[in-house]
Design a protein around this motif. Structure first.
Motif, PDB file in Angstrom:
ATOM      1  N   ARG A 251      34.404 -64.007  97.737  1.00  0.00           N
ATOM      2  CA  ARG A 251      33.454 -63.511  98.725  1.00  0.00           C
ATOM      3  C   ARG A 251      32.347 -64.549  98.953  1.00  0.00           C
ATOM      4  NH1 ARG A 251      32.330 -58.577 100.768  1.00  0.00           N
ATOM      5  NH2 ARG A 251      33.791 -57.566  99.332  1.00  0.00           N
TER       6      ARG A 251
ATOM      7  N   VAL B 116      39.394 -54.188 101.376  1.00  0.00           N
ATOM      8  CA  VAL B 116      38.968 -55.388 102.100  1.00  0.00           C
ATOM      9  C   VAL B 116      39.299 -55.252 103.587  1.00  0.00           C
ATOM     10  CG1 VAL B 116      39.550 -57.818 102.510  1.00  0.00           C
ATOM     11  CG2 VAL B 116      39.018 -57.035 100.204  1.00  0.00           C
TER      12      VAL B 116
ATOM     13  N   LYS C  93      33.141 -55.357 110.785  1.00  0.00           N
ATOM     14  CA  LYS C  93      32.356 -55.908 109.677  1.00  0.00           C
ATOM     15  C   LYS C  93      33.280 -56.449 108.580  1.00  0.00           C
ATOM     16  CE  LYS C  93      28.305 -54.732 111.358  1.00  0.00           C
ATOM     17  NZ  LYS C  93      28.776 -54.257 112.658  1.00  0.00           N
ATOM     18  N   PRO C  94      34.035 -57.501 108.885  1.00  0.00           N
ATOM     19  CA  PRO C  94      35.055 -57.971 107.943  1.00  0.00           C
ATOM     20  C   PRO C  94      34.481 -58.536 106.642  1.00  0.00           C
ATOM     21  CG  PRO C  94      34.754 -59.566 109.703  1.00  0.00           C
ATOM     22  CD  PRO C  94      33.962 -58.347 110.091  1.00  0.00           C
ATOM     23  N   ASP C  95      35.222 -58.329 105.575  1.00  0.00           N
ATOM     24  CA  ASP C  95      34.925 -58.981 104.301  1.00  0.00           C
ATOM     25  C   ASP C  95      35.535 -60.381 104.288  1.00  0.00           C
ATOM     26  OD1 ASP C  95      33.792 -56.577 102.859  1.00  0.00           O
ATOM     27  OD2 ASP C  95      35.792 -55.826 103.364  1.00  0.00           O
ATOM     28  N   LEU C  96      36.619 -60.545 105.061  1.00  0.00           N
ATOM     29  CA  LEU C  96      37.312 -61.823 105.167  1.00  0.00           C
ATOM     30  C   LEU C  96      37.563 -62.110 106.637  1.00  0.00           C
ATOM     31  CD1 LEU C  96      38.862 -64.259 104.019  1.00  0.00           C
ATOM     32  CD2 LEU C  96      40.864 -62.760 103.780  1.00  0.00           C
TER      33      LEU C  96
ATOM     34  N   ARG D  85      28.531 -65.810 108.284  1.00  0.00           N
ATOM     35  CA  ARG D  85      28.732 -65.737 106.829  1.00  0.00           C
ATOM     36  C   ARG D  85      27.452 -65.334 106.118  1.00  0.00           C
ATOM     37  NH1 ARG D  85      29.737 -69.665 102.531  1.00  0.00           N
ATOM     38  NH2 ARG D  85      28.454 -71.179 103.645  1.00  0.00           N
TER      39      ARG D  85
ATOM     40  N   LEU E 273      26.760 -61.400 107.111  1.00  0.00           N
ATOM     41  CA  LEU E 273      27.714 -60.412 106.608  1.00  0.00           C
ATOM     42  C   LEU E 273      28.074 -60.616 105.143  1.00  0.00           C
ATOM     43  CD1 LEU E 273      30.260 -60.046 109.572  1.00  0.00           C
ATOM     44  CD2 LEU E 273      28.201 -58.704 109.093  1.00  0.00           C
TER      45      LEU E 273
ATOM     46  N   CYS F  68      30.465 -62.420 104.210  1.00  0.00           N
ATOM     47  CA  CYS F  68      31.927 -62.426 104.180  1.00  0.00           C
ATOM     48  C   CYS F  68      32.460 -63.788 103.762  1.00  0.00           C
ATOM     49  CB  CYS F  68      32.492 -62.058 105.552  1.00  0.00           C
ATOM     50  SG  CYS F  68      32.076 -63.228 106.865  1.00  0.00           S
TER      51      CYS F  68
ATOM     52  N   ASP G 271      25.030 -59.143  99.680  1.00  0.00           N
ATOM     53  CA  ASP G 271      26.150 -58.363 100.171  1.00  0.00           C
ATOM     54  C   ASP G 271      25.640 -56.985 100.579  1.00  0.00           C
ATOM     55  OD1 ASP G 271      29.262 -57.168  98.674  1.00  0.00           O
ATOM     56  OD2 ASP G 271      28.440 -56.988 100.683  1.00  0.00           O
TER      57      ASP G 271
ATOM     58  N   SER H  64      27.125 -54.544 101.872  1.00  0.00           N
ATOM     59  CA  SER H  64      28.031 -53.409 101.671  1.00  0.00           C
ATOM     60  C   SER H  64      27.822 -52.749 100.317  1.00  0.00           C
ATOM     61  CB  SER H  64      29.485 -53.868 101.802  1.00  0.00           C
ATOM     62  OG  SER H  64      29.825 -54.788 100.788  1.00  0.00           O
TER      63      SER H  64
END
Length: 256
Positions: free
Chosen positions: A28, A66, A137-140, A166, A169, A171, A236, A238
């Motif tokens: 991450r 994810v 809202k992507p993690d990757l 990056r 987010l 991510c 992070d 999230s």
């Protein structure tokens, strides 16, 4: 646990081996770039990650829950089709006006919601594709040569926007690129691919490696103006926890 873990991945298409023995781990908050000659399997690897290609062998494990955002190389839109940017971003599933507006802002193109898609410049359209990938809202975030067709300034601006995404987010970013002179500056780690992983490590280490110079020429590394790409601790949103710095990749891994 790694955000994404790939071990001994093999992919065959049309009876031809495209990828073999791929080992790759993504953490991450880091930006990782795949480089390699045409036909080296870079786009195929991204397609395997999103599930569009079924591996013949190996393991591909994501952290539970994810979310993945994907920006393709290109997307053809019928020039006669009347469609606003907002309508495009709401296909195939509707999103709130706030979500669409926020995605456009994060992609660096606020206020384009009412613009016709067919009236966009190449650079604007690539930002719209980025906004589409950011809706969940992507993690990757996966980018498959997302700057193809952009001029040097547009390419540099796009990569600056990716760095901003990056930071905001938290991510991870895995991108394919041929823009070696720019991408090395934008990356925490570079993976050199030619059906298998030839070498990987920090940009400085990779450009000095024999495997890299064999693929791209002995003078390629000398022409790159590299600098140390250090990042402050990020947050992070999230989970409300600080993201630790990317794993130490200062060593160079060279495949046998």
């Amino acid at each position: 646990m790694h955000l994404l873990s790939i071990d001994d991945l093999h992919v065959a298409l049309g009876g031809r081996t495209v990828l073999e023995g791929i080992g790759l781990h993504i953490e991450r908050g880091e930006i990782v770039t795949l480089v390699g000659p045409n036909g080296s399997g870079k786009s195929t690897l991204l397609r395997a990650i999103i599930g569009a290609v079924r591996p013949a062998r190996g393991r591909l494990v994501r952290q539970p829950g994810v979310a993945i955002g994907y920006v393709p190389q290109r997307l053809a839109i019928d020039a006669t089709l009347p469609m606003t940017v907002s309508r495009f971003l709401n296909l195939p599933r509707r999103h709130s006006t706030r979500t669409v507006r926020q995605a456009l802002e994060q992609a660096g193109v606020p206020g384009l919601g009412r613009q016709q898609v067919t009236a966009l410049s190449g650079g604007q359209f690539q930002r719209i594709l980025l906004a589409r990938a950011l809706l969940e809202k992507p993690d990757l975030l996966l980018l498959d040569e997302a700057t193809q067709g952009l001029d040097h300034r547009g390419t540099a601006d796009f990569y600056r926007q990716i760095e901003s995404v990056r930071r905001e987010l938290g991510c991870a970013v895995l991108m394919v690129s041929h823009d070696l002179h720019v991408v090395m500056r934008a990356s925490d780690r570079v993976v050199c691919l030619n059906r298998h992983v030839c070498c990987q490590g920090t940009p400085e280490r990779v450009v000095a490696s024999p495997a890299y110079r064999e693929l791209f020429g002995p003078d390629t590394g000398d022409a790159l103006a590299l600098y140390r790409h250090d990042h402050p601790r990020q947050h992070d949103r999230s989970v409300g926890n600080p993201i630790p710095p990317a794993a130490d990749t200062s060593h160079l891994e060279i495949a046998p």
